[in-house]
Motif scaffolding. Structure first.
Motif, PDB file in Angstrom:
ATOM      1  N   GLN A  60       0.827  -1.277   0.055  1.00 37.32           N
ATOM      2  CA  GLN A  60       0.121   0.044   0.063  1.00 37.32           C
ATOM      3  C   GLN A  60       0.885   1.195  -0.024  1.00 37.32           C
ATOM      4  N   PHE A  61       1.853   1.370   0.912  1.00 36.29           N
ATOM      5  CA  PHE A  61       2.775   2.355   0.793  1.00 36.29           C
ATOM      6  C   PHE A  61       3.340   2.629  -0.610  1.00 36.29           C
ATOM      7  N   ARG A  62       3.984   1.747  -1.119  1.00 35.21           N
ATOM      8  CA  ARG A  62       4.587   1.701  -2.506  1.00 35.21           C
ATOM      9  C   ARG A  62       3.615   2.466  -3.457  1.00 35.21           C
ATOM     10  N   LYS A  63       2.296   1.829  -3.363  1.00 35.35           N
ATOM     11  CA  LYS A  63       1.292   2.479  -4.319  1.00 35.35           C
ATOM     12  C   LYS A  63       0.784   3.972  -4.241  1.00 35.35           C
ATOM     13  N   GLU A  64       0.839   4.345  -2.825  1.00 34.39           N
ATOM     14  CA  GLU A  64       0.439   5.524  -2.456  1.00 34.39           C
ATOM     15  C   GLU A  64       1.715   6.637  -2.679  1.00 34.39           C
ATOM     16  N   ILE A  65       3.107   6.107  -2.795  1.00 31.93           N
ATOM     17  CA  ILE A  65       4.012   7.118  -2.965  1.00 31.93           C
ATOM     18  C   ILE A  65       4.131   7.201  -4.523  1.00 31.93           C
ATOM     19  N   PHE A  66       3.527   6.068  -5.343  1.00 32.00           N
ATOM     20  CA  PHE A  66       3.728   6.155  -6.799  1.00 32.00           C
ATOM     21  C   PHE A  66       2.806   7.207  -7.139  1.00 32.00           C
ATOM     22  N   TRP A  67       1.418   7.206  -6.506  1.00 32.78           N
ATOM     23  CA  TRP A  67       0.507   8.006  -7.104  1.00 32.78           C
ATOM     24  C   TRP A  67       0.762   9.398  -6.617  1.00 32.78           C
ATOM     25  N   SER A  68       1.221   9.575  -5.235  1.00 25.80           N
ATOM     26  CA  SER A  68       1.686  10.937  -4.699  1.00 25.80           C
ATOM     27  C   SER A  68       2.704  11.677  -5.421  1.00 25.80           C
ATOM     28  N   THR A  69       3.710  10.890  -6.163  1.00 29.17           N
ATOM     29  CA  THR A  69       4.607  11.395  -6.969  1.00 29.17           C
ATOM     30  C   THR A  69       4.187  11.847  -8.358  1.00 29.17           C
ATOM     31  N   PHE A  70       3.274  11.255  -8.802  1.00 32.33           N
ATOM     32  CA  PHE A  70       2.470  11.664 -10.167  1.00 32.33           C
ATOM     33  C   PHE A  70       1.885  12.990  -9.812  1.00 32.33           C
ATOM     34  N   THR A  71       0.997  12.838  -8.462  1.00 33.38           N
ATOM     35  CA  THR A  71       0.204  14.135  -8.011  1.00 33.38           C
ATOM     36  C   THR A  71       1.249  15.547  -8.296  1.00 33.38           C
ATOM     37  N   SER A  72       2.506  15.150  -7.322  1.00 33.17           N
ATOM     38  CA  SER A  72       3.666  16.147  -7.147  1.00 33.17           C
ATOM     39  C   SER A  72       3.722  16.723  -8.554  1.00 33.17           C
ATOM     40  N   MET A  73       3.854  15.973  -9.717  1.00 38.45           N
ATOM     41  CA  MET A  73       4.232  16.708 -10.921  1.00 38.45           C
ATOM     42  C   MET A  73       3.011  17.355 -11.608  1.00 38.45           C
ATOM     43  N   LEU A  74       1.982  16.941 -11.170  1.00 39.54           N
ATOM     44  CA  LEU A  74       0.515  17.872 -11.632  1.00 39.54           C
ATOM     45  C   LEU A  74       0.771  19.266 -10.658  1.00 39.54           C
ATOM     46  N   PHE A  75       0.949  19.009  -9.508  1.00 43.22           N
ATOM     47  CA  PHE A  75       1.165  20.258  -8.743  1.00 43.22           C
ATOM     48  C   PHE A  75       2.225  21.146  -9.185  1.00 43.22           C
TER      49      PHE A  75
END
Length: 260
Positions: A60-75
């Motif tokens: 779960q942590f790895r999945k959350e970090i993956f999507w959070s990194t993608f979100t960081s690019m959008l931000f």
């Protein structure tokens, strides 16, 4: 304002890259501190304050970090776009404190936070419409039991829509650029608090004249388990006004802070 012309494509890409590093660092630093304190260094000391004692995993942590990194690019893209609009003179961002005075710094912060809260509350409720939920919001709710890494774990569609509100605000609300930085930092810290799965606020805080308006882990965890309650971002006032605050909130808060 910087002498660099960020309207030029190569400068815009450099700016976006730098902003991406800043957003990722801020997310990793804040979420990482919460994770280290609550999950690694001394998890026993916060055991009684944990909303759920188990249920998260490294997967779960790895999945959350993956999507959070993608979100960081959008931000980062949204932030870079905001800087370009600033350079072109389309925003109300200013550099000199004396232009509006020191009193306006906290005032503009609170106004922006109120607008952001309002946008998010109604946007969040819209995302819980069945078709929209399945399309863009389910990714976030895949973290049924949240962790500090959950805070930016969004589907790209949700991440994009979340990234637009601050640039929209500065089109009409005068804000010093450091006030914007403070608001973005506040957003990251409160999101980590709300998703930490550990109630950090003191006993009785939910009834304090100020504390009753703040969302914490107990409040937001009920959203991840009940789905149709507790839609707020920073504050509880829209949930209270629209009667979407879970009836379990007060008893759960007292339960998770009873030994402190």
């Amino acid at each position: 304002m910087s002498d660099h012309d960020f309207t030029q494509p190569e400068n815009f890409l450099i700016l976006t890259g730098l902003m991406f590093l800043v957003v990722v660092f801020r997310y990793s630093f804040v979420a990482g501190i919460f994770y280290l304190v609550f999950y690694v260094i001394d998890p026993k000391s916060t055991r009684s304050r944990k909303i759920f004692s188990s249920g998260t995993s490294k997967k779960q942590f790895r999945k959350e970090i993956f999507w959070s990194t993608f979100t960081s690019m959008l931000f980062a893209l949204a932030g870079a776009g905001m800087v370009v609009m600033w350079q072109l003179g389309y925003t109300a961002i200013y550099e000199e404190i004396d232009r509006f005075g020191w009193w306006w710094v906290p005032t503009s912060f609170l106004i922006a936070a109120f607008i952001h809260e309002t946008y998010y509350y109604w946007f969040h409720r819209w995302m819980h419409k069945p078709r929209v939920y399945r399309l863009i919001h389910k990714t976030h709710h895949d973290s049924h039991i949240t962790s500090p890494w959950t805070c930016f774990s969004f589907h790209p569609g949700e991440g994009l829509l979340q990234s637009l509100i601050i640039p929209m605000i500065v089109f009409f609300l005068p804000m010093h650029y450091w006030t914007i930085v403070a608001l973005l930092t506040f957003m990251t810290i409160t999101s980590a608090i709300n998703h930490s799965n550990v109630e950090i606020y003191p006993k009785g805080f939910h009834k304090h004249w100020l504390g009753k308006w703040f969302i914490g882990a107990t409040h937001h965890s009920l959203h991840h388990t009940q789905y149709k309650y507790n839609f707020g971002l920073y504050f509880t006032f829209w949930d209270k006004l629209m009667r979407t605050e879970s009836e379990k909130y007060e008893s759960n808060f007292e339960k998770h802070t009873s030994n402190h």
